[in-house]
Design a protein around this motif. Structure first.
Motif, PDB file in Angstrom:
ATOM      1  N   THR A   2      41.571 -17.265  -8.297  1.00 53.04           N
ATOM      2  CA  THR A   2      40.160 -17.493  -8.564  1.00 53.04           C
ATOM      3  C   THR A   2      39.933 -17.685 -10.056  1.00 53.04           C
ATOM      4  OG1 THR A   2      39.710 -15.138  -8.786  1.00 53.04           O
ATOM      5  CG2 THR A   2      39.524 -16.073  -6.583  1.00 53.04           C
ATOM      6  N   VAL A   3      38.718 -18.006 -10.414  1.00 54.70           N
ATOM      7  CA  VAL A   3      38.354 -18.193 -11.815  1.00 54.70           C
ATOM      8  C   VAL A   3      38.503 -16.881 -12.581  1.00 54.70           C
ATOM      9  CG1 VAL A   3      36.465 -18.832 -13.351  1.00 54.70           C
ATOM     10  CG2 VAL A   3      36.801 -20.070 -11.215  1.00 54.70           C
ATOM     11  N   VAL A   4      38.178 -15.793 -11.917  1.00 49.70           N
ATOM     12  CA  VAL A   4      38.288 -14.487 -12.565  1.00 49.70           C
ATOM     13  C   VAL A   4      39.739 -14.184 -12.908  1.00 49.70           C
ATOM     14  CG1 VAL A   4      37.904 -12.011 -12.261  1.00 49.70           C
ATOM     15  CG2 VAL A   4      36.224 -13.646 -11.402  1.00 49.70           C
ATOM     16  N   GLU A   5      40.657 -14.480 -11.994  1.00 50.67           N
ATOM     17  CA  GLU A   5      42.071 -14.232 -12.252  1.00 50.67           C
ATOM     18  C   GLU A   5      42.588 -15.117 -13.373  1.00 50.67           C
ATOM     19  OE1 GLU A   5      44.214 -14.671  -8.624  1.00 50.67           O
ATOM     20  OE2 GLU A   5      43.111 -13.088  -7.615  1.00 50.67           O
ATOM     21  N   LYS A   6      42.154 -16.367 -13.401  1.00 47.22           N
ATOM     22  CA  LYS A   6      42.586 -17.270 -14.475  1.00 47.22           C
ATOM     23  C   LYS A   6      42.071 -16.803 -15.820  1.00 47.22           C
ATOM     24  CE  LYS A   6      43.037 -21.336 -11.583  1.00 47.22           C
ATOM     25  NZ  LYS A   6      42.549 -22.677 -11.270  1.00 47.22           N
ATOM     26  N   ASN A   7      40.815 -16.361 -15.862  1.00 49.97           N
ATOM     27  CA  ASN A   7      40.268 -15.839 -17.112  1.00 49.97           C
ATOM     28  C   ASN A   7      40.963 -14.547 -17.528  1.00 49.97           C
ATOM     29  OD1 ASN A   7      38.466 -17.940 -17.451  1.00 49.97           O
ATOM     30  ND2 ASN A   7      36.826 -16.896 -16.352  1.00 49.97           N
ATOM     31  N   LEU A   8      41.308 -13.713 -16.566  1.00 47.86           N
ATOM     32  CA  LEU A   8      42.034 -12.481 -16.865  1.00 47.86           C
ATOM     33  C   LEU A   8      43.413 -12.803 -17.433  1.00 47.86           C
ATOM     34  CD1 LEU A   8      41.920  -9.405 -16.750  1.00 47.86           C
ATOM     35  CD2 LEU A   8      42.797  -9.529 -14.431  1.00 47.86           C
ATOM     36  N   ASP A   9      44.060 -13.836 -16.894  1.00 47.31           N
ATOM     37  CA  ASP A   9      45.342 -14.276 -17.443  1.00 47.31           C
ATOM     38  C   ASP A   9      45.192 -14.729 -18.891  1.00 47.31           C
ATOM     39  OD1 ASP A   9      46.677 -13.770 -15.091  1.00 47.31           O
ATOM     40  OD2 ASP A   9      46.551 -15.843 -14.376  1.00 47.31           O
TER      41      ASP A   9
END
Length: 78
Positions: free
Chosen positions: A46-53
């Motif tokens: 998700t977008v949240v996981e990509k931003n967390l990365d």
């Protein structure tokens, strides 16, 4: 200068620890050995996981720069 780098190093260390622990587990580990890893992940990242990365990588880069900076200051000044 040294104190500033030490404070930034400490804060980036805490941040990186927090961000790594927030990541969703991707591997089965020991739980899959005993049949616990039967979950299927149908949703992609998700977008949240990509931003967390991204935030984790930025925090790791800051951490590395602080370590290199402190070592250079220690080698040439101290």
């Amino acid at each position: 200068m040294v104190l500033t780098l030490q404070i930034v190093l400490f804060l980036s260390c805490l941040g990186m620890t927090m961000f790594v622990l927030l990541h969703k587990g991707k591997g089965g580990g020991l739980s899959s050995l005993f049949g616990g890893g039967v979950q299927s992940n149908l949703s992609g990242s998700t977008v949240v996981e990509k931003n967390l990365d991204r935030v984790t990588i930025i925090c790791a880069i800051i951490w590395i720069v602080c370590i290199v900076g402190l070592n250079l200051i220690h080698a040439y000044v101290g």
